[in-house]
Design a protein around this motif. Structure first.
Motif, PDB file in Angstrom:
ATOM      1  N   VAL A 118       0.839  -1.204   0.000  1.00  0.00           N
ATOM      2  CA  VAL A 118       0.000   0.000   0.000  1.00  0.00           C
ATOM      3  C   VAL A 118       0.872   1.252   0.000  1.00  0.00           C
ATOM      4  N   ARG A 119       2.011   1.181   0.677  1.00  0.00           N
ATOM      5  CA  ARG A 119       2.923   2.334   0.748  1.00  0.00           C
ATOM      6  C   ARG A 119       3.972   2.331  -0.371  1.00  0.00           C
ATOM      7  N   ASP A 120       3.804   1.424  -1.333  1.00  0.00           N
ATOM      8  CA  ASP A 120       4.713   1.327  -2.484  1.00  0.00           C
ATOM      9  C   ASP A 120       6.152   1.002  -2.087  1.00  0.00           C
ATOM     10  N   LEU A 121       6.327   0.284  -0.984  1.00  0.00           N
ATOM     11  CA  LEU A 121       7.672  -0.149  -0.584  1.00  0.00           C
ATOM     12  C   LEU A 121       8.033  -1.481  -1.227  1.00  0.00           C
ATOM     13  N   VAL A 122       7.032  -2.274  -1.591  1.00  0.00           N
ATOM     14  CA  VAL A 122       7.262  -3.509  -2.340  1.00  0.00           C
ATOM     15  C   VAL A 122       6.238  -3.565  -3.461  1.00  0.00           C
ATOM     16  N   PRO A 123       6.542  -4.244  -4.563  1.00  0.00           N
ATOM     17  CA  PRO A 123       5.591  -4.320  -5.676  1.00  0.00           C
ATOM     18  C   PRO A 123       4.460  -5.305  -5.382  1.00  0.00           C
ATOM     19  N   TRP A 124       3.324  -5.085  -6.023  1.00  0.00           N
ATOM     20  CA  TRP A 124       2.176  -5.955  -5.794  1.00  0.00           C
ATOM     21  C   TRP A 124       2.409  -7.362  -6.333  1.00  0.00           C
ATOM     22  N   TRP A 125       3.334  -7.524  -7.310  1.00  0.00           N
ATOM     23  CA  TRP A 125       3.580  -8.882  -7.810  1.00  0.00           C
ATOM     24  C   TRP A 125       4.185  -9.764  -6.712  1.00  0.00           C
ATOM     25  N   LEU A 126       4.960  -9.168  -5.809  1.00  0.00           N
ATOM     26  CA  LEU A 126       5.520  -9.949  -4.713  1.00  0.00           C
ATOM     27  C   LEU A 126       4.404 -10.424  -3.783  1.00  0.00           C
ATOM     28  N   VAL A 127       3.429  -9.541  -3.546  1.00  0.00           N
ATOM     29  CA  VAL A 127       2.268  -9.934  -2.739  1.00  0.00           C
ATOM     30  C   VAL A 127       1.569 -11.121  -3.396  1.00  0.00           C
ATOM     31  N   ALA A 128       1.334 -11.034  -4.715  1.00  0.00           N
ATOM     32  CA  ALA A 128       0.621 -12.098  -5.433  1.00  0.00           C
ATOM     33  C   ALA A 128       1.378 -13.421  -5.359  1.00  0.00           C
ATOM     34  N   VAL A 129       2.702 -13.365  -5.513  1.00  0.00           N
ATOM     35  CA  VAL A 129       3.504 -14.601  -5.498  1.00  0.00           C
ATOM     36  C   VAL A 129       3.439 -15.275  -4.132  1.00  0.00           C
ATOM     37  N   ILE A 130       3.575 -14.503  -3.068  1.00  0.00           N
ATOM     38  CA  ILE A 130       3.587 -15.097  -1.726  1.00  0.00           C
ATOM     39  C   ILE A 130       2.189 -15.526  -1.299  1.00  0.00           C
ATOM     40  N   VAL A 131       1.176 -14.713  -1.589  1.00  0.00           N
ATOM     41  CA  VAL A 131      -0.191 -15.095  -1.247  1.00  0.00           C
ATOM     42  C   VAL A 131      -0.622 -16.315  -2.062  1.00  0.00           C
ATOM     43  N   GLY A 132      -0.159 -16.397  -3.313  1.00  0.00           N
ATOM     44  CA  GLY A 132      -0.480 -17.557  -4.139  1.00  0.00           C
ATOM     45  C   GLY A 132       0.022 -18.851  -3.527  1.00  0.00           C
ATOM     46  N   ARG A 133       1.200 -18.798  -2.929  1.00  0.00           N
ATOM     47  CA  ARG A 133       1.735 -19.991  -2.267  1.00  0.00           C
ATOM     48  C   ARG A 133       0.867 -20.391  -1.082  1.00  0.00           C
ATOM     49  N   ASP A 134       0.409 -19.379  -0.312  1.00  0.00           N
ATOM     50  CA  ASP A 134      -0.435 -19.691   0.842  1.00  0.00           C
ATOM     51  C   ASP A 134      -1.791 -20.240   0.406  1.00  0.00           C
ATOM     52  N   LEU A 135      -2.319 -19.751  -0.710  1.00  0.00           N
ATOM     53  CA  LEU A 135      -3.573 -20.290  -1.224  1.00  0.00           C
ATOM     54  C   LEU A 135      -3.407 -21.750  -1.640  1.00  0.00           C
ATOM     55  N   LEU A 136      -2.224 -22.103  -2.153  1.00  0.00           N
ATOM     56  CA  LEU A 136      -1.937 -23.501  -2.482  1.00  0.00           C
ATOM     57  C   LEU A 136      -2.036 -24.367  -1.231  1.00  0.00           C
ATOM     58  N   ILE A 137      -1.455 -23.900  -0.129  1.00  0.00           N
ATOM     59  CA  ILE A 137      -1.486 -24.658   1.118  1.00  0.00           C
ATOM     60  C   ILE A 137      -2.920 -24.796   1.625  1.00  0.00           C
ATOM     61  N   VAL A 138      -3.703 -23.714   1.525  1.00  0.00           N
ATOM     62  CA  VAL A 138      -5.102 -23.771   1.952  1.00  0.00           C
ATOM     63  C   VAL A 138      -5.874 -24.790   1.125  1.00  0.00           C
ATOM     64  N   ALA A 139      -5.586 -24.840  -0.185  1.00  0.00           N
ATOM     65  CA  ALA A 139      -6.290 -25.776  -1.071  1.00  0.00           C
ATOM     66  C   ALA A 139      -5.983 -27.229  -0.744  1.00  0.00           C
ATOM     67  N   LEU A 140      -4.849 -27.478  -0.086  1.00  0.00           N
ATOM     68  CA  LEU A 140      -4.484 -28.846   0.274  1.00  0.00           C
ATOM     69  C   LEU A 140      -5.168 -29.304   1.561  1.00  0.00           C
ATOM     70  N   GLY A 141      -5.839 -28.375   2.268  1.00  0.00           N
ATOM     71  CA  GLY A 141      -6.506 -28.730   3.515  1.00  0.00           C
ATOM     72  C   GLY A 141      -7.613 -29.756   3.350  1.00  0.00           C
ATOM     73  N   PRO A 142      -8.570 -29.554   2.414  1.00  0.00           N
ATOM     74  CA  PRO A 142      -9.655 -30.536   2.260  1.00  0.00           C
ATOM     75  C   PRO A 142      -9.176 -31.944   1.912  1.00  0.00           C
ATOM     76  N   PRO A 143      -8.217 -32.135   0.976  1.00  0.00           N
ATOM     77  CA  PRO A 143      -7.729 -33.496   0.737  1.00  0.00           C
ATOM     78  C   PRO A 143      -7.124 -34.129   1.986  1.00  0.00           C
ATOM     79  N   LEU A 144      -6.384 -33.339   2.773  1.00  0.00           N
ATOM     80  CA  LEU A 144      -5.816 -33.876   4.015  1.00  0.00           C
ATOM     81  C   LEU A 144      -6.919 -34.268   4.991  1.00  0.00           C
ATOM     82  N   ALA A 145      -7.970 -33.448   5.067  1.00  0.00           N
ATOM     83  CA  ALA A 145      -9.075 -33.745   5.978  1.00  0.00           C
ATOM     84  C   ALA A 145      -9.768 -35.046   5.571  1.00  0.00           C
TER      85      ALA A 145
END
Length: 205
Positions: free
Chosen positions: A96-123
Motif C-alpha cells: 500500500v505504501r509502495d515499498l514492495v511491488p504488488w507482484w511480490l504480494v501475489a507470489v507469496i499469497v499464491g503460495r499460501d492459497l496452495l497450502i489452503v487448497a491442500l486442507g480438504p484433501p488432508l481432511a
C-alpha cells in the motif's frame, strides 16, 4: 512424573491448550493488528520493534516447546498461522505504501492459497495440518528478516544503502524457499492420496 497426555513431541503432539509456547504464539497473533496499524500510519520504527518482538517470541516458543516437551496440536496450528498473518500484514502494508511491488504480494499469497487448497484433501484422509518442515521454517525466517530491512530502508541515508540490498536478497531467497517448501508439501499430500488409493484398490479386489 508427567502423564503421557502432558508430554508432546513432534511425532505425538499433546492435546494441551494452556502452555507457555501456545501463549507466546497467541501473543504473536494479537500483535498482527497492532503491527498493521503501525505500518499503515507510517510509524516504521515502532513497526520494526513489533516485528522484532514477534521474531523473538517465535524463536522462544519453538525452543521452549521442544525443550519442555510441550509440542501441542494447537501450537502446530497457531505458530504457522501467526507467521503467515505477519507476512501477509507486512506485505499488504508495504505494498500500500509502495515499498514492495504488488507482484511480490501475489507470489507469496499464491503460495499460501496452495497450502489452503491442500486442507480438504488432508481432511478427507483423516490428517490434520502437516508439521512445518525445516525448509518452510527457513523460508519464513528469511522473509521475516527481509521485511524489517526493506522497511528500514525507507528512512533513507546510509542505513538505507545497506538495508535495501540485504532486505531484497532475503526477500527473493525467502520467496523461492517458500514456494519450494509449498511444492514439497503438495507432493507429500499427493503421495498420501496415492497411497490411500492403492490401499482402497487392494481392498476391493
Amino acid at each position: 512424573m508427567r502423564s503421557a497426555a502432558a508430554v508432546g513431541t513432534a511425532e505425538n503432539p499433546s492435546d494441551r491448550v494452556l502452555t507457555l509456547p501456545n501463549a507466546l504464539s497467541a501473543l504473536r497473533l494479537l500483535l498482527v493488528p497492532v503491527f498493521a496499524a503501525l505500518i499503515l500510519s507510517g510509524h516504521d520504527l515502532w513497526a520494526i520493534a513489533v516485528l522484532a518482538v514477534s521474531g523473538a517470541s517465535d524463536w522462544l516458543d519453538g525452543r521452549l516447546a521442544r525443550r519442555w516437551h510441550q509440542i501441542t496440536r494447537l501450537g502446530q496450528v497457531l505458530d504457522p498461522a501467526a507467521d503467515r498473518l505477519f507476512i501477509l500484514a507486512t506485505l499488504l502494508g508495504m505494498a500500500v505504501r509502495d515499498l514492495v511491488p504488488w507482484w511480490l504480494v501475489a507470489v507469496i499469497v499464491g503460495r499460501d492459497l496452495l497450502i489452503v487448497a491442500l486442507g480438504p484433501p488432508l481432511a478427507r484422509l483423516g490428517h490434520g495440518p502437516l508439521p512445518v518442515s525445516d525448509l518452510g521454517k527457513a523460508a519464513t525466517f528469511a522473509l521475516l528478516y527481509a521485511f524489517p530491512l526493506i522497511l528500514l530502508s525507507s528512512v533513507g541515508g546510509p542505513v538505507a544503502a545497506v538495508a535495501r540490498p540485504l532486505g531484497w536478497a532475503f526477500a527473493l531467497w525467502g520467496t523461492a524457499l517458500y514456494w519450494w517448501a509449498g511444492l514439497r508439501y503438495a507432493a507429500h499430500v499427493a503421495h498420501l492420496l496415492r497411497a490411500r488409493a492403492a490401499t482402497t484398490a487392494r481392498a476391493t479386489r
